[in-house]
Design an enzyme around this catalytic site. Structure first.
Site, PDB file in Angstrom:
ATOM      1  N   ASP A  28       0.837  -1.208   0.000  1.00  0.00           N
ATOM      2  CA  ASP A  28       0.000   0.000   0.000  1.00  0.00           C
ATOM      3  C   ASP A  28       0.868   1.253   0.000  1.00  0.00           C
ATOM      4  OD1 ASP A  28      -1.541  -2.181   0.645  1.00  0.00           O
ATOM      5  OD2 ASP A  28      -2.800  -1.112   2.058  1.00  0.00           O
ATOM      6  N   HIS A  30      -0.288   4.762   0.169  1.00  0.00           N
ATOM      7  CA  HIS A  30      -0.778   5.709   1.174  1.00  0.00           C
ATOM      8  C   HIS A  30      -0.061   7.061   1.167  1.00  0.00           C
ATOM      9  CE1 HIS A  30      -3.907   3.437   3.058  1.00  0.00           C
ATOM     10  NE2 HIS A  30      -3.116   2.403   3.311  1.00  0.00           N
ATOM     11  N   ASP A  57      -4.633   1.190  -2.418  1.00  0.00           N
ATOM     12  CA  ASP A  57      -4.523   2.266  -1.420  1.00  0.00           C
ATOM     13  C   ASP A  57      -3.411   3.249  -1.785  1.00  0.00           C
ATOM     14  OD1 ASP A  57      -6.613   1.110  -0.136  1.00  0.00           O
ATOM     15  OD2 ASP A  57      -5.558   0.683   1.726  1.00  0.00           O
ATOM     16  N   ASN A  83      -9.381  -0.473  -0.852  1.00  0.00           N
ATOM     17  CA  ASN A  83     -10.574   0.112  -0.230  1.00  0.00           C
ATOM     18  C   ASN A  83     -10.479   1.636  -0.141  1.00  0.00           C
ATOM     19  OD1 ASN A  83      -8.517  -0.471   1.783  1.00  0.00           O
ATOM     20  ND2 ASN A  83     -10.007   0.025   3.364  1.00  0.00           N
ATOM     21  N   HIS A  84      -9.282   2.181   0.071  1.00  0.00           N
ATOM     22  CA  HIS A  84      -9.127   3.642   0.111  1.00  0.00           C
ATOM     23  C   HIS A  84      -9.311   4.251  -1.277  1.00  0.00           C
ATOM     24  CE1 HIS A  84      -7.689   4.512   4.295  1.00  0.00           C
ATOM     25  NE2 HIS A  84      -7.547   3.200   4.262  1.00  0.00           N
TER      26      HIS A  84
END
Length: 262
Positions: A28, A30, A57, A83-84
């Site tokens: 991920d 982020h 993500d 999901n993000h």
């Protein structure tokens, strides 16, 4: 040797790893744009020949979320849906309720200029909307490597044929909560993100690559796939040993980004 089923769902993508360049997979992202470039520099990443696949993500928690979204327009950059990413996709419409996304780290969007917000909206429509839920990498030695964001199914064909529940694909943590060592059928290895760990974690043939990027003391993990399952396993073990020798501090669940949540 695993075989793909005849019915490949549109949410799944099958990619043959090229011999004339290298393919890397990253946990991920982020918003950790600078950390990604550092990893690529250390690996000697060649943007003209090599490819990078992120396990979803792209944004939230980190500092340079806008820059990470813009990477989707680069021909060498690829990702599965996280999901993000789906929260961002659902929230960037000006008329949408952004509260749920803000609670989960989407407050950076409010700090962008109107022009930048419109660009993120365009990138969501042009790229995020089309990100696959899962991918199968076909290696030259015949191995199949599965990629997805969260919880791997018991049989990889469920992902390939689009039968795996979307919530499980994007949000699931059953396997890691249960410490389930059962191998996923019909695939050699599955690389996932979503659940942050202080080090690369293996359960059966599922490898967790999210090592807390976007959190205090967290870091980004990028691994070269290689041309064979044996080479990938060796690259994973080399990264595990390197991380162990660095004596990293445990990450804390505190986002490094300075923007409002909730």
């Amino acid at each position: 040797m695993p075989k793909l089923p005849n019915n490949i769902h549109p949410s799944h993508r099958v990619v043959s790893v090229a011999r004339d360049g290298r393919t890397f997979v990253c946990g991920d992202l982020h918003g950790c744009y600078d950390e990604l470039w550092q990893e690529m520099h250390q690996a000697g990443f060649d943007r003209a020949r090599d490819h990078l696949i992120v396990l979803g993500d792209l944004t939230d928690r980190g500092i340079k979320n806008y820059e990470c979204v813009k990477l989707l327009a680069e021909p060498w950059f690829h990702s599965v849906l996280g999901n993000h990413d789906e929260m961002m996709l659902n929230a960037v419409n000006p008329r949408s309720d952004k509260h749920f996304w803000r609670v989960n780290g989407g407050g950076w969007f409010d700090l962008l200029s109107e022009e930048q917000q419109e660009e993120v909206q365009y990138l969501c429509d042009r790229f995020v909307e089309r990100l696959p839920l899962s991918m199968t990498l076909l290696l030259p030695d015949g191995s199949h490597i599965g990629l997805m964001h969260a919880d791997a199914p018991t049989d990889w064909h469920a992902a390939v044929e689009g039968h795996q529940p979307r919530m499980e694909t994007l949000w699931g943590r059953r396997r890691i909560k249960d410490k389930d060592q059962t191998s996923v059928a019909n695939v050699d290895l599955v690389l996932v993100g979503h659940t942050s760990n202080n080090a690369i974690l293996r359960l059966g043939n599922v490898i967790y690559l999210d090592t807390g990027a976007g959190f205090r003391n967290g870091r980004l993990t990028m691994v070269e796939i290689g041309q064979s399952l044996e080479e990938l396993e060796a690259n994973l073990q080399q990264r595990i040993e390197l991380d162990r020798s660095c004596n990293f501090l445990p990450f804390t669940y505190e986002p490094i980004g300075d923007y409002e949540t909730g």
